[in-house]
Design a protein around this motif. Structure first.
Motif, short mmCIF file in Angstrom:
data_model
loop_
_atom_site.label_atom_id
_atom_site.label_comp_id
_atom_site.label_asym_id
_atom_site.label_seq_id
_atom_site.Cartn_x
_atom_site.Cartn_y
_atom_site.Cartn_z
N LEU A 1 0.79 -1.30 -0.04
CA LEU A 1 0.10 -0.12 0.23
C LEU A 1 0.82 1.14 -0.09
O LEU A 1 0.32 2.47 -0.25
CB LEU A 1 -0.99 0.03 1.25
CG LEU A 1 -1.85 -1.32 1.25
CD1 LEU A 1 -2.56 -1.06 2.47
CD2 LEU A 1 -2.76 -1.28 -0.04
N ALA A 2 2.04 1.21 0.39
CA ALA A 2 3.00 2.39 0.44
C ALA A 2 4.42 2.17 -0.27
O ALA A 2 5.22 2.59 0.32
CB ALA A 2 3.14 2.79 1.75
N SER A 3 4.32 1.64 -1.28
CA SER A 3 5.50 1.11 -2.18
C SER A 3 6.11 2.35 -2.71
O SER A 3 7.36 2.29 -3.28
CB SER A 3 5.20 0.23 -3.22
OG SER A 3 4.10 0.80 -4.12
N ASN A 4 5.27 3.44 -2.74
CA ASN A 4 6.05 4.88 -3.30
C ASN A 4 6.37 5.65 -2.45
O ASN A 4 6.99 6.75 -2.61
CB ASN A 4 4.83 5.72 -3.94
CG ASN A 4 3.74 5.89 -3.07
OD1 ASN A 4 3.45 5.28 -1.94
ND2 ASN A 4 3.11 7.02 -3.11
N ARG A 5 6.61 5.08 -1.11
CA ARG A 5 7.31 5.93 -0.01
C ARG A 5 8.75 5.29 0.35
O ARG A 5 8.61 4.00 0.53
CB ARG A 5 6.46 6.03 1.17
CG ARG A 5 5.20 6.77 1.11
CD ARG A 5 4.56 6.65 2.34
NE ARG A 5 5.21 7.45 3.40
CZ ARG A 5 5.35 8.95 3.60
NH1 ARG A 5 4.58 9.62 2.71
NH2 ARG A 5 5.95 9.40 4.44
N ILE A 6 9.83 6.11 0.36
CA ILE A 6 11.16 5.46 0.43
C ILE A 6 11.44 4.72 1.67
O ILE A 6 11.73 3.77 1.98
CB ILE A 6 12.20 6.37 -0.06
CG1 ILE A 6 13.36 5.71 -0.09
CG2 ILE A 6 12.14 7.44 1.01
CD1 ILE A 6 14.74 6.84 -0.49
N ARG B 1 14.64 -0.74 -4.80
CA ARG B 1 13.34 0.09 -4.71
C ARG B 1 13.35 1.32 -4.31
O ARG B 1 12.91 2.28 -4.65
CB ARG B 1 12.20 -0.94 -3.92
CG ARG B 1 11.89 -2.34 -4.59
CD ARG B 1 10.84 -2.81 -3.60
NE ARG B 1 10.53 -4.06 -4.41
CZ ARG B 1 9.46 -5.05 -3.93
NH1 ARG B 1 9.06 -4.93 -2.62
NH2 ARG B 1 9.14 -6.24 -4.72
N ALA B 2 14.26 1.61 -3.30
CA ALA B 2 14.32 2.87 -2.69
C ALA B 2 15.25 3.58 -3.48
O ALA B 2 15.18 4.69 -3.84
CB ALA B 2 15.35 2.75 -1.27
N HIS B 3 16.35 2.84 -4.31
CA HIS B 3 17.21 3.89 -5.24
C HIS B 3 16.29 4.50 -6.27
O HIS B 3 16.67 5.51 -6.85
CB HIS B 3 18.32 2.82 -5.84
CG HIS B 3 19.27 3.45 -6.68
ND1 HIS B 3 19.21 3.73 -8.04
CD2 HIS B 3 20.35 4.25 -5.96
CE1 HIS B 3 20.32 4.26 -8.48
NE2 HIS B 3 20.99 4.55 -7.46
N ARG B 4 15.09 3.58 -6.61
CA ARG B 4 14.36 4.14 -7.90
C ARG B 4 13.71 5.51 -7.36
O ARG B 4 13.42 6.32 -8.37
CB ARG B 4 13.41 3.11 -8.28
CG ARG B 4 14.07 2.02 -9.14
CD ARG B 4 13.12 1.09 -10.06
NE ARG B 4 11.99 0.29 -8.89
CZ ARG B 4 12.31 -0.86 -8.90
NH1 ARG B 4 13.28 -1.47 -9.31
NH2 ARG B 4 11.39 -1.38 -7.76
N ASP C 1 14.76 7.70 -4.76
CA ASP C 1 15.45 8.68 -4.39
C ASP C 1 16.92 8.20 -4.21
O ASP C 1 17.27 7.78 -3.30
CB ASP C 1 15.08 9.38 -3.02
CG ASP C 1 15.69 10.61 -2.76
OD1 ASP C 1 16.77 10.91 -3.62
OD2 ASP C 1 15.54 11.54 -1.63
N MET C 2 17.60 8.31 -5.49
CA MET C 2 19.06 7.74 -5.45
C MET C 2 20.07 8.71 -4.40
O MET C 2 21.08 7.66 -4.14
CB MET C 2 19.38 7.62 -6.89
CG MET C 2 19.67 9.04 -7.52
SD MET C 2 20.47 8.84 -9.15
CE MET C 2 19.12 7.99 -10.00
#
Length: 278
Positions: free
Chosen positions: A91-96, A121-124, A126-127
């Motif tokens: 549900l919150a995959s768009n949050r780093i 996933r985090a790198h995508r 905000d690298m």
């Protein structure tokens, strides 16, 4: 009724017998329908009572579940954390933060490929995220202590090619510090990793993170994070640095309680003697 009596009196015996048989069948059918309706009503009532009882049982936790120590310290904290993590990943995959938390769980479990998945996933998202940088450095430390071989090693090598500018943790951290030398949030995490990689570099790490005069991102929140890191021992023992840093931040944030200097201790005994003399 009179009409029915008239009809039955004028019927032939065979017709009268048929009529009475038909009436008996209708009465039996009506009685059967009443019995079925009563049974259905009884079943509904029993079902409702059972459901109410079950709901009541669910709402009332057992005494064993209400023991504070047991609630605070579960037997399998990492497994419980994964149960909490899974809905966040959906549900919150768009949050780093979701993937950073996943990394923290999997590094404690030693799950290399799941750690790598969290990093990707985090790198995508905000690298250049400061917290992600700490994950990258610790991932390299993890793989250097436990060299990967076979298929796992090939997967890690292929998947990390576009993420790591260097496979050496110290070099990766040095490049990160140079790239983000003007940003306090980035310097905080880079300096923390510098001390982890080389404790003898404590002086340099402390200088980088406490020289806030010309940095960007010098907010109350970020300065408080630095103070927390200093107090938590992320840079080793550094009481003098903490005192100097608090003084510096108090000038910048005079109303912040976090940097308020301690009140001088008064000598109650001396004050009492002075009051008696007066």
């Amino acid at each position: 009724f009179l009409f029915l009596l008239y009809v039955t009196e004028n019927l032939a015996p065979s017709e009268l017998k048929k009529l009475r048989n038909k009436q008996r069948k209708q009465r039996r059918k009506a009685e059967l329908e009443r019995q079925q309706a009563a049974q259905a009503q009884e079943k509904r009532e029993q079902h409702n009572k059972s459901r109410q009882q079950n709901d009541s049982d669910l709402e009332q936790p057992t005494l064993d579940e209400l023991i504070p120590e047991k609630l605070e310290r579960v037997e399998d904290p990492l497994e419980q954390a994964i149960k909490f993590l899974q809905p966040l990943q959906e549900l919150a995959s768009n949050r780093i933060e979701t993937h950073l938390m996943a990394f923290e769980i999997y590094i404690r479990k030693g799950r290399t490929l799941l750690m790598l998945r969290s990093i990707k996933r985090a790198h995508r998202l905000d690298m250049n995220n400061p917290d992600l940088h700490t994950c990258l450095v610790r991932f390299l430390l993890h793989t250097s202590k436990s060299p990967l071989e076979g298929a796992v090693g090939e997967v890690v090598k292929r998947q990390t090619a576009g993420i790591f500018s260097s496979t050496k943790a110290a070099q990766l951290n040095a490049e990160y510090l140079k790239k983000n030398r003007n940003s306090l949030p980035h310097l905080l995490q880079g300096s923390r990793m510098l001390y982890i990689l080389d404790p003898s570099a404590q002086t340099k790490a402390l200088f980088l993170v406490t020289s806030i005069e010309e940095l960007e991102g010098v907010t109350l929140q970020n300065c408080t994070k630095v103070l927390d890191a200093l107090r938590n021992g992320d840079f080793g023992h550094c009481d003098d640095t903490i005192a100097d840093y608090m003084t510096k931040c108090h000038v910048r944030f005079p109303f912040a309680t976090a940097f308020r200097p301690p009140e001088p201790k008064t000598n109650n005994h001396q004050e009492k003697e002075n009051s008696i003399k007066n």
